[in-house]
Motif scaffolding. Structure first.
Motif, PDB file in Angstrom:
ATOM      1  N   ILE A  96      -2.351  10.702   3.074  1.00 31.12           N
ATOM      2  CA  ILE A  96      -1.776  10.708   1.730  1.00 31.12           C
ATOM      3  C   ILE A  96      -1.877   9.738   1.112  1.00 31.12           C
ATOM      4  O   ILE A  96      -1.966   8.805   1.677  1.00 31.12           O
ATOM      5  CB  ILE A  96      -0.280  10.353   2.765  1.00 31.12           C
ATOM      6  N   MET A  97      -1.896  10.313  -0.424  1.00 25.64           N
ATOM      7  CA  MET A  97      -1.881   9.191  -0.822  1.00 25.64           C
ATOM      8  C   MET A  97      -0.342   9.337  -1.508  1.00 25.64           C
ATOM      9  O   MET A  97       0.237   9.644  -2.586  1.00 25.64           O
ATOM     10  CB  MET A  97      -2.627   9.670  -2.292  1.00 25.64           C
ATOM     11  N   VAL A  98      -0.450   7.415  -1.857  1.00 26.71           N
ATOM     12  CA  VAL A  98       0.423   6.998  -2.392  1.00 26.71           C
ATOM     13  C   VAL A  98       0.799   5.590  -3.284  1.00 26.71           C
ATOM     14  O   VAL A  98       0.012   5.409  -3.170  1.00 26.71           O
ATOM     15  CB  VAL A  98       1.371   5.873  -0.955  1.00 26.71           C
ATOM     16  N   ALA A  99       1.485   6.046  -4.065  1.00 25.23           N
ATOM     17  CA  ALA A  99       1.538   5.219  -5.522  1.00 25.23           C
ATOM     18  C   ALA A  99       2.919   3.892  -4.962  1.00 25.23           C
ATOM     19  O   ALA A  99       3.907   4.714  -4.854  1.00 25.23           O
ATOM     20  CB  ALA A  99       1.402   5.592  -6.615  1.00 25.23           C
ATOM     21  N   ALA A 100       2.782   2.492  -5.210  1.00 28.14           N
ATOM     22  CA  ALA A 100       4.244   2.248  -5.458  1.00 28.14           C
ATOM     23  C   ALA A 100       4.226   1.221  -6.447  1.00 28.14           C
ATOM     24  O   ALA A 100       2.994   0.337  -6.525  1.00 28.14           O
ATOM     25  CB  ALA A 100       4.910   1.710  -3.662  1.00 28.14           C
ATOM     26  N   GLY A 101       5.261   1.068  -6.651  1.00 25.78           N
ATOM     27  CA  GLY A 101       5.597  -0.508  -7.784  1.00 25.78           C
ATOM     28  C   GLY A 101       5.453  -1.986  -7.139  1.00 25.78           C
ATOM     29  O   GLY A 101       5.127  -1.552  -5.727  1.00 25.78           O
ATOM     30  N   TYR A 102       5.002  -3.000  -7.435  1.00 21.02           N
ATOM     31  CA  TYR A 102       4.573  -4.113  -6.903  1.00 21.02           C
ATOM     32  C   TYR A 102       5.458  -4.370  -6.093  1.00 21.02           C
ATOM     33  O   TYR A 102       5.345  -5.578  -4.640  1.00 21.02           O
ATOM     34  CB  TYR A 102       4.141  -5.352  -8.354  1.00 21.02           C
ATOM     35  N   THR A 103       6.852  -4.452  -5.720  1.00 27.63           N
ATOM     36  CA  THR A 103       7.299  -4.603  -4.414  1.00 27.63           C
ATOM     37  C   THR A 103       7.692  -3.420  -3.802  1.00 27.63           C
ATOM     38  O   THR A 103       7.206  -4.396  -2.827  1.00 27.63           O
ATOM     39  CB  THR A 103       9.301  -4.762  -5.411  1.00 27.63           C
ATOM     40  N   SER A 104       7.812  -2.444  -3.966  1.00 27.52           N
ATOM     41  CA  SER A 104       8.159  -1.238  -2.985  1.00 27.52           C
ATOM     42  C   SER A 104       7.353  -1.174  -2.712  1.00 27.52           C
ATOM     43  O   SER A 104       6.966  -0.333  -1.301  1.00 27.52           O
ATOM     44  CB  SER A 104       8.769  -0.329  -3.944  1.00 27.52           C
ATOM     45  N   VAL A 106       5.348  -3.211  -0.611  1.00 27.89           N
ATOM     46  CA  VAL A 106       5.293  -3.548   0.462  1.00 27.89           C
ATOM     47  C   VAL A 106       6.263  -3.231   1.811  1.00 27.89           C
ATOM     48  O   VAL A 106       5.920  -3.110   2.453  1.00 27.89           O
ATOM     49  CB  VAL A 106       6.608  -5.523   0.560  1.00 27.89           C
ATOM     50  N   LEU A 107       6.888  -2.499   0.986  1.00 26.47           N
ATOM     51  CA  LEU A 107       8.031  -1.245   1.962  1.00 26.47           C
ATOM     52  C   LEU A 107       6.509   0.007   2.529  1.00 26.47           C
ATOM     53  O   LEU A 107       6.394  -0.396   3.488  1.00 26.47           O
ATOM     54  CB  LEU A 107       9.350  -1.343   1.379  1.00 26.47           C
ATOM     55  N   ALA A 108       5.950   0.713   1.858  1.00 26.13           N
ATOM     56  CA  ALA A 108       5.020   1.955   1.252  1.00 26.13           C
ATOM     57  C   ALA A 108       4.048   1.494   2.458  1.00 26.13           C
ATOM     58  O   ALA A 108       4.021   1.968   3.060  1.00 26.13           O
ATOM     59  CB  ALA A 108       4.612   1.979   0.256  1.00 26.13           C
ATOM     60  N   GLU A 109       3.899   0.291   2.406  1.00 21.93           N
ATOM     61  CA  GLU A 109       2.238  -0.051   3.253  1.00 21.93           C
ATOM     62  C   GLU A 109       3.247  -0.330   4.737  1.00 21.93           C
ATOM     63  O   GLU A 109       2.801  -0.204   5.738  1.00 21.93           O
ATOM     64  CB  GLU A 109       1.537  -1.530   2.991  1.00 21.93           C
ATOM     65  N   LEU A 110       4.847  -1.006   5.260  1.00 24.05           N
ATOM     66  CA  LEU A 110       4.692  -1.233   6.133  1.00 24.05           C
ATOM     67  C   LEU A 110       4.645   0.279   7.231  1.00 24.05           C
ATOM     68  O   LEU A 110       4.971   0.658   8.520  1.00 24.05           O
ATOM     69  CB  LEU A 110       6.436  -2.273   6.527  1.00 24.05           C
ATOM     70  N   VAL A 111       5.866   1.213   6.306  1.00 23.48           N
ATOM     71  CA  VAL A 111       6.296   2.410   6.061  1.00 23.48           C
ATOM     72  C   VAL A 111       4.941   2.783   7.099  1.00 23.48           C
ATOM     73  O   VAL A 111       5.418   3.997   7.830  1.00 23.48           O
ATOM     74  CB  VAL A 111       6.748   3.000   5.239  1.00 23.48           C
ATOM     75  N   GLY A 119      -3.130   6.865   5.514  1.00 26.94           N
ATOM     76  CA  GLY A 119      -2.396   7.533   4.242  1.00 26.94           C
ATOM     77  C   GLY A 119      -3.689   6.091   3.200  1.00 26.94           C
ATOM     78  O   GLY A 119      -3.867   5.098   3.421  1.00 26.94           O
ATOM     79  N   SER A 120      -3.716   6.335   2.059  1.00 32.34           N
ATOM     80  CA  SER A 120      -3.991   5.293   1.102  1.00 32.34           C
ATOM     81  C   SER A 120      -2.928   4.845   0.198  1.00 32.34           C
ATOM     82  O   SER A 120      -2.290   5.804  -0.617  1.00 32.34           O
ATOM     83  CB  SER A 120      -5.196   5.903  -0.299  1.00 32.34           C
ATOM     84  N   MET A 140       3.095  11.274  -3.275  1.00 34.01           N
ATOM     85  CA  MET A 140       4.567  10.103  -3.196  1.00 34.01           C
ATOM     86  C   MET A 140       4.187   9.175  -3.807  1.00 34.01           C
ATOM     87  O   MET A 140       3.414   8.158  -4.326  1.00 34.01           O
ATOM     88  CB  MET A 140       4.631   9.971  -1.645  1.00 34.01           C
ATOM     89  N   ILE A 141       5.599   8.578  -4.860  1.00 33.30           N
ATOM     90  CA  ILE A 141       5.601   7.560  -5.807  1.00 33.30           C
ATOM     91  C   ILE A 141       6.683   6.482  -5.563  1.00 33.30           C
ATOM     92  O   ILE A 141       7.554   7.306  -5.394  1.00 33.30           O
ATOM     93  CB  ILE A 141       5.701   7.578  -6.660  1.00 33.30           C
ATOM     94  N   PHE A 142       6.577   5.375  -4.675  1.00 33.72           N
ATOM     95  CA  PHE A 142       7.587   4.447  -4.810  1.00 33.72           C
ATOM     96  C   PHE A 142       7.729   3.738  -6.258  1.00 33.72           C
ATOM     97  O   PHE A 142       6.724   3.104  -6.422  1.00 33.72           O
ATOM     98  CB  PHE A 142       7.349   3.426  -3.675  1.00 33.72           C
ATOM     99  N   LEU A 143       9.016   3.433  -6.515  1.00 32.64           N
ATOM    100  CA  LEU A 143       9.908   3.379  -7.745  1.00 32.64           C
ATOM    101  C   LEU A 143      10.515   1.754  -6.837  1.00 32.64           C
ATOM    102  O   LEU A 143      11.587   1.892  -6.121  1.00 32.64           O
ATOM    103  CB  LEU A 143      10.815   4.606  -8.390  1.00 32.64           C
ATOM    104  N   ASP A 144      10.319   0.894  -7.876  1.00 30.25           N
ATOM    105  CA  ASP A 144      10.806  -0.652  -7.317  1.00 30.25           C
ATOM    106  C   ASP A 144      12.065  -0.646  -8.383  1.00 30.25           C
ATOM    107  O   ASP A 144      13.510  -1.238  -8.165  1.00 30.25           O
ATOM    108  CB  ASP A 144      10.320  -1.578  -8.344  1.00 30.25           C
TER     109      ASP A 144
END
Length: 282
Positions: A96-104, A106-111, A119-120, A140-144
């Motif tokens: 699973i390839m995930v991009a996330a904001g600098y804050t989110s 942290v959440l994405a990694e733990l999830v 996932g990467s 997936m993209i996580f957004l702050d």
């Protein structure tokens, strides 16, 4: 359905299909045009014509004879390298390839860890995340800040809440920020704080803009009188505008492969949301 892309490339205005590059790869692995032709299921004459045609059009040698048989020239090796890089971009990842904001992020990694998902994770600004989505196979993209989805007219899924804290000063009232100087984090939820200060009539200045919250924090730490607003889930500070800056952490699905991870985040993963310092949805 098993689908594999077989594109070609245009080189110096000449179009070549996948067969040329498969030929170069086979020669690089076998060091023999005869063995390469057997590997590809064609006659040595057909294989040789492919190479000669390409060399004639490009006016360069791609294959040369050596003491051991045949090998690619430096030009042939570079052409094959560029083709394989293109193919790697087209091939979907088994992770699973995930991009996330600098804050989110942290959440994405733990999830990802809590769900047991291979996932990467790429931590970046929202603009860079969407650029990456257009160039690769993001799931997936996580957004702050959900405003980035609004601006692109994209559906998003709320997964947590966060708020901003004032870093660099322990203020009990917003009026204490009159005349203050701030460092801004580009494309961040700080827009909420700036709107409140402006609407309240507070005179303030943004003296520097940086890319990440950590940059802002370090700058404030070593610069007396400089302030910033950062995520309350990740930094300690004054909650002078915590209610006014409460906002949603959200995600955008780029691929159906993300569905099971989304289900986890909205269900049992809400415990992980709390553990990461964010506020669960309920």
């Amino acid at each position: 359905m098993d689908i594999r892309p077989l594109p070609g490339m245009e080189v110096d205005g000449h179009e070549f299909d996948h067969r040329l590059f498969e030929t170069l790869k086979a020669i690089s692995e076998t060091f023999s045009q005869r063995r390469a032709s057997r590997m590809l299921g064609v006659t040595p004459q057909v294989l040789n014509r492919r190479v000669l045609r390409a060399e004639s059009l490009l006016n360069m040698k791609l294959v040369r004879r050596s003491g051991a048989g045949s090998e690619l020239t430096p030009e042939g090796s570079e052409l094959l390298r560029l083709y394989e890089r293109q193919m790697n971009l087209l091939e979907p990842s088994d992770r699973i390839m995930v991009a996330a904001g600098y804050t989110s992020s942290v959440l994405a990694e733990l999830v990802l860890e809590a769900s047991g998902t291979e996932g990467s994770l790429f931590s970046s600004s929202a603009a860079d995340s969407f650029h990456l989505a257009g160039k690769s196979h993001l799931d997936m993209i996580f957004l702050d800040d959900p405003i980035h989805a609004y601006r692109r007219d994209l559906d998003f899924v709320p997964v947590a809440y966060d708020h901003l804290v004032l870093v660099g000063m322990d203020a009990g009232d917003v009026t204490e920020l009159e005349g203050a100087s701030f460092v801004e984090v580009a494309d961040s939820p700080q827009r909420l704080a700036w709107e409140v200060l402006s609407d309240t009539g507070i005179d303030f200045r943004i003296v520097k803009t940086v890319r990440s919250p950590l940059q802002a924090y370090r700058l404030v730490e070593r610069t007396p009188g400089l302030l910033t607003f950062l995520s309350g889930s990740q930094f300690e500070g004054s909650g002078v505008l915590s209610d006014e800056t409460r906002h949603v952490i959200s995600l955008v699905r780029c691929d159906d492969r993300a569905d099971s991870l989304v289900d986890f985040i909205l269900g049992d993963g809400q415990e992980t949301v709390a553990e990461a310092g964010f506020e669960p949805l309920q």
